[in-house]
Design a protein around this motif. Structure first.
Motif, short mmCIF file in Angstrom:
data_model
loop_
_atom_site.label_atom_id
_atom_site.label_comp_id
_atom_site.label_asym_id
_atom_site.label_seq_id
_atom_site.Cartn_x
_atom_site.Cartn_y
_atom_site.Cartn_z
N ASP C 254 0.81 -1.22 0.00
CA ASP C 254 0.00 0.00 0.00
C ASP C 254 0.84 1.27 0.00
OD1 ASP C 254 -2.42 -1.15 -0.14
OD2 ASP C 254 -2.74 -1.25 2.03
N ALA C 255 2.04 1.15 0.50
CA ALA C 255 2.87 2.35 0.63
C ALA C 255 3.41 2.79 -0.72
CB ALA C 255 4.03 2.09 1.59
N ARG C 256 3.19 1.95 -1.75
CA ARG C 256 3.70 2.32 -3.07
C ARG C 256 2.61 2.95 -3.90
NH1 ARG C 256 8.19 -0.29 -6.40
NH2 ARG C 256 7.13 1.05 -7.86
N PRO C 257 2.89 4.02 -4.59
CA PRO C 257 1.86 4.61 -5.44
C PRO C 257 1.50 3.64 -6.57
CG PRO C 257 3.99 5.64 -5.80
CD PRO C 257 4.16 4.70 -4.66
N ASP C 258 0.22 3.53 -6.86
CA ASP C 258 -0.23 2.65 -7.92
C ASP C 258 -0.41 3.47 -9.19
OD1 ASP C 258 -1.37 0.81 -9.53
OD2 ASP C 258 -2.80 0.06 -8.01
#
Lengths: 291, 315, 329
Positions: C254-258
């Motif tokens: 979740d901490a990574r931008p999608d």
């Protein structure tokens, strides 16, 4: 880009703070400082508190060991050894102090001037320093003795000149770094004078390095000054001086009476060890402070 | 590389010329006239005075005299000792061997003992390292003149193993006479080289590239030699070189202490007797040796470290 | 599939000053021949220490328990020539090539060193193979590069030299420790692609250490997630991103931008990552976890088999499928 974005920065390295005085030099550092302080006090008051006249010759006591009232005995000419050691601290310690202060003054001035003005000033001063570099301190002192006659003053001046380029070179780097700081530029724009900026900001900010270098130099100066007096080109007999005493004591030493030479050697070794230890600790500390 | 060497050599020549000017100028300024030395203080008849002045170029302007002196010095003529009536070059020639041997022997002690102990201390932890540290601390605190008197008393007077004074005759006797002076001269320097070697080896041991070599399964002795010692050689060479260069002047102290008939001791004598031609000559030789050694160190440094930009000065 | 490398209950303590600090706690890890395993976690989670333990490069004074088996051999018991032989089979590609290549030796010397010394290959032959290897990693004019010194090469080029060198000695396991982190983005992708291709060609096993979960997913067969000196999840790389089992893995995802959806804001994990020695008892992630219960903090979590992977979370089965976009504290 990476999961690293969720990692808050945890700074485990504490920010270095500039430390003044003797903090952080350790127990031996304090002992060294104590030894140096004792030597300085002795250098000042020694001639007033010595038990006997250091120059009173009595050949019937030549090389006689410790007796009542004369705890260290007598030198090769029957003079009281303890008195001579106490008086001898003056030329050795104060002389070295003078050399260290003078070369710090010359070296720092040159470093600040070259760092501040750069360019041609830097190049020409560095060129002159390169020539001075070609003369080891002892050699310059010998030449000075030939020119001005052997004396503590000529030896001290020669050493101070010979040491200055080393100080200048070490401090130049630090001064250039400090010169490049934004606050200096900001104050320059506001119209602060060169003199004020250097004296009030630049020099104080490299002071820990100056103190460390000065302490190390003090040790070198003591060794070199004593060496020159040992050669007979510095302090002149009959003045009591540790270097002169080692040299004069050699006659007795070769006949089996080492006390005169050895007591002076011991004095020099103790003070020089203390000075060089403290100098090293101070310079380590000043390096930590700037890394 | 060649360009670098040439530039260093040009700087060397410039430094030497400037240094020679300083040496000559300083002694020119010295109070007292050489004529007085020559005549023992009596006033000579005018024609003798004139002859002497012409012979020693005493009535020429300073720069002319400097130029004549320098020109002669380059061709090996360093003038004449006025009190001794002998060519300075001859006087130097008789003594340069003693000083050179002393410096050479001392250098060997410094290199073998200093670097050897430093490597052992740097590679081994614990007891061995502490012993190395302790011995180097003691010897670092002993200036050469102090070491000289201690050695003279203990080894010479008490034990009677080695001669304490004089130069000796014949090869083996001369070497015997040099052993104690060399040890005395080495005492402080050996400690410095030991310490620098020790910390350089320790620093290299901790470098990441040594871990790479370790991770490749290379045998330990080769790894130490090829990666630790090879890299530590850079700072060690610089410090050992500078230390050896400094011996050239320090030899005067030890030569005087041991009564060796070398250049340094003779320089001290000449300075006391105000024999200016000798002081100038020996100073010039010592300064030249010192500066040339420094240039050799600079070049060695550049050879050892490929990262040195050859255009800049090795610090 | 038989495993080439087996790490069982590996616990490591380092000597820091006077005291011992735990950096790894019962780490379990298995890599099959030809398999690429990703090792993902934040700084200080113990990824590099795991690799160092496998290559036996831990600093002096480290105490190690548990077992490491490489090709049936007990790695922790090795010494002398056997240890060097083991190290030669395990090649390490380090994060910072500039520091990890001896600055005073030519590239030629660096690359050919183990061939010449360990395999008795002649100097000429070693140089020839080094030149071929450089060509393989896409370096032009290898003959010229071989004559140069490390400081004359760019960081990206040096890392390729490092990779080429690692492959030259024909190792069986490659330990790649954040080997692209120090490079800029375009170089990173290039170096990664070259390394992946060469590894597959040779059927080489790899432990790929990174803090980039997606990069690990792209290159590796399976991924191991580490937190505070423990492995908290091991899954097939292809499913970990879409179906994480451990709340920490989910939080990392979740901490990574999608790229495909625009999030209002990134979901950061509250609190800061912990090292093993400062971790609390019970579940080490519990203080930062949105799903923790009293049970989590009071009990050591078991290493459970679940959905084709392993996870160290007692609530994993119950929470499965609900973790993404999750409820953090």
């Amino acid at each position: 880009m990476t999961a690293e974005v969720l990692t808050p920065v945890t700074d485990l390295v504490t920010t270095p703070t500039r430390r003044r005085g003797l903090r952080g030099v350790g127990v031996i550092g304090y002992i060294s400082a104590g030894v140096i302080a004792f030597a300085l006090v002795l250098a000042i008051v020694g001639p007033f508190i010595r038990p006997y006249d250091p120059n009173l010759i009595n050949f019937s006591y030549a090389n006689v060991g410790p007796i009542a009232g004369h705890p260290l005995g007598f030198d090769g000419q029957g003079r009281d050894l303890l008195s001579r050691l106490m008086v001898g601290a003056r030329t050795c310690v104060l002389g070295a102090m003078f050399v260290a202060l003078l070369s710090i003054f010359i070296g720092t001035s040159l470093a600040v001037i070259t760092a501040w003005f750069g360019g041609k000033t830097d190049t020409s001063i560095s060129g002159v320093l390169d020539v001075v570099f070609a003369f080891p301190g002892i050699l310059l002192a010998i030449v000075a003795a030939a020119v001005f006659g052997p004396s503590l003053l000529s030896a001290g001046l020669a050493l101070a000149i010979a040491y200055s380029p080393y100080i200048a070179r070490v401090l130049r780097g630090a001064a250039i770094k400090e010169r490049a700081q934004a606050y200096i530029a900001a104050m320059e724009v506001q119209g602060f004078g060169v003199w004020r900026l250097c004296a009030r900001h630049l020099v104080p900010n490299i002071s820990s390095l100056i103190v460390a270098q000065g302490t190390i130099l003090f040790g070198y100066a003591m060794v070199d000054l004593a060496a020159i007096s040992f050669l007979g080109l510095g302090v002149q007999s009959p003045t009591a001086d540790w270097g002169v005493m080692i040299s004069e004591g050699k006659i007795g030493l070769l006949q089996g009476y080492p006390l005169e030479s050895f007591s002076a050697v011991l004095c020099i070794v103790i003070v020089v060890s203390a000075v060089s230890f403290l100098g090293e600790r101070l310079s380590e500390r000043s390096k930590q402070g700037r890394s | 590389m060649l360009q670098f060497v040439l530039r260093r050599l040009a700087m060397l020549v410039a430094t030497l010329v400037a240094a020679s000017f300083v040496i000559y100028g300083a002694l020119y300024l010295a109070p007292g006239s050489p004529i007085a030395t020559l005549t023992g203080g009596r006033t000579p008849p005018p024609e003798v005075l004139l002859a002497l002045e012409t012979r020693y170029h005493l009535n020429e302007p300073f720069l002319v005299r400097y130029w004549l002196w320098l020109k002669a010095a380059v061709s090996g003529d360093l003038g004449e000792s006025i009190p001794l009536h002998e060519p300075v070059a001859t006087l130097i020639g008789e003594r340069v061997g003693v000083t050179a041997s002393l410096v050479l022997l001392t250098s060997l002690i410094i290199l073998f003992v200093g670097i050897g102990l430093g490597i052992i201390g740097g590679l081994r932890r614990g007891g061995v390292d502490n012993a190395v540290l302790l011995s180097s601390t003691i010897s670092a605190a002993l200036p050469s003149f102090a070491a000289a008197v201690v050695l003279q008393f203990v080894v010479g007077v008490k034990l009677g193993w080695l001669p304490v004074l004089g130069t000796g005759t014949g090869f083996s006797d001369s070497v015997k006479h040099l052993i104690l002076p060399a040890i005395a001269l080495a005492s402080t320097s050996v400690a410095l080289v030991t310490r620098v070697t020790r910390s350089a080896v320790m620093e290299e041991m901790g470098k990441e590239h040594v871990q790479t070599a370790l991770s490749r399964g290379l045998p330990y002795p080769g790894l130490i030699r090829r990666h630790v010692l090879r890299n530590a050689a850079i700072p060690i060479t610089t410090v050992a070189g500078l230390t050896i260069a400094s011996l050239i002047a320090l030899a005067a102290i030890v030569e005087t202490a041991f009564g060796l008939n070398g250049l340094g001791a003779y320089l001290v004598q000449a300075a006391m007797n105000k024999d200016f031609a000798v002081v100038q000559g020996i100073s010039l030789v010592l300064v030249a040796a010192f500066v040339i050694t420094n240039v050799v160190i600079d070049i060695l440094y550049a050879v050892l470290d490929p990262r040195v930009q050859l255009g800049s000065r090795a610090q | 599939m038989t495993s080439l490398l087996q790490v069982r209950d590996l616990t490591v303590q380092l000597k820091i000053g006077a005291d011992l600090r735990e950096v790894l706690t019962t780490v379990n890890l298995e890599i099959a021949a030809g398999e690429a395993m990703g090792l993902v976690g934040e700084s200080g989670s113990g990824k590099s220490m795991t690799a160092k333990a496998i290559a036996r490069l831990l600093p002096d004074g480290a105490t190690v328990s548990g077992s490491i088996t490489f090709d049936g051999v007990d790695v922790l018991a090795l010494s002398g020539a056997d240890l060097r032989a083991h190290r030669a089979q395990v090649a390490v590609v380090f994060q910072d090539p500039r520091a990890h290549i001896n600055p005073v030796r030519r590239i030629d010397d660096f690359m050919g060193e183990s061939l010449r010394i360990l395999s008795d290959v002649s100097k000429e032959e070693a140089s020839r193979r080094a030149a071929d290897a450089l060509e393989e990693v896409g370096i032009d004019n290898p003959a010229k590069r071989l004559r140069q010194y490390p400081h004359e090469l760019s960081g990206g080029m040096l890392q390729r030299v490092m990779i080429a060198t690692a492959l030259l000695s024909e190792p069986r396991l490659l330990l790649a420790d954040e080997c692209t982190t120090a490079l800029d983005v375009t170089t990173q992708a290039e170096v990664m692609a070259i390394m992946d291709e060469l590894r597959r060609d040779r059927g080489l096993s790899m432990l790929f250490i990174t803090h980039d979960l997606e990069l690990a997913g792209a290159v590796c067969d399976r991924t191991c997630v580490m937190y505070a000196g423990q492995v908290v999840e091991t899954r097939a790389a292809s499913v970990l991103h879409g179906d994480p089992l451990h709340p920490y893995s989910a939080a990392l995802v979740d901490a990574r931008p999608d790229i495909n959806s625009t999030a209002d804001r990134l979901l950061a994990i509250p609190g800061r990552p912990l090292s093993a020695f400062e971790a609390p008892s019970g579940c080490r992630f519990a203080p930062r976890c949105g799903y923790s219960t009293d049970d989590c903090t009071s009990h050591e979590q078991e290493w459970l088999e679940l959905a084709g992977g392993q996870v160290r979370c007692g609530r994993a089965a119950e929470l499965r499928g609900t973790l993404r976009g999750g409820a953090h504290v």
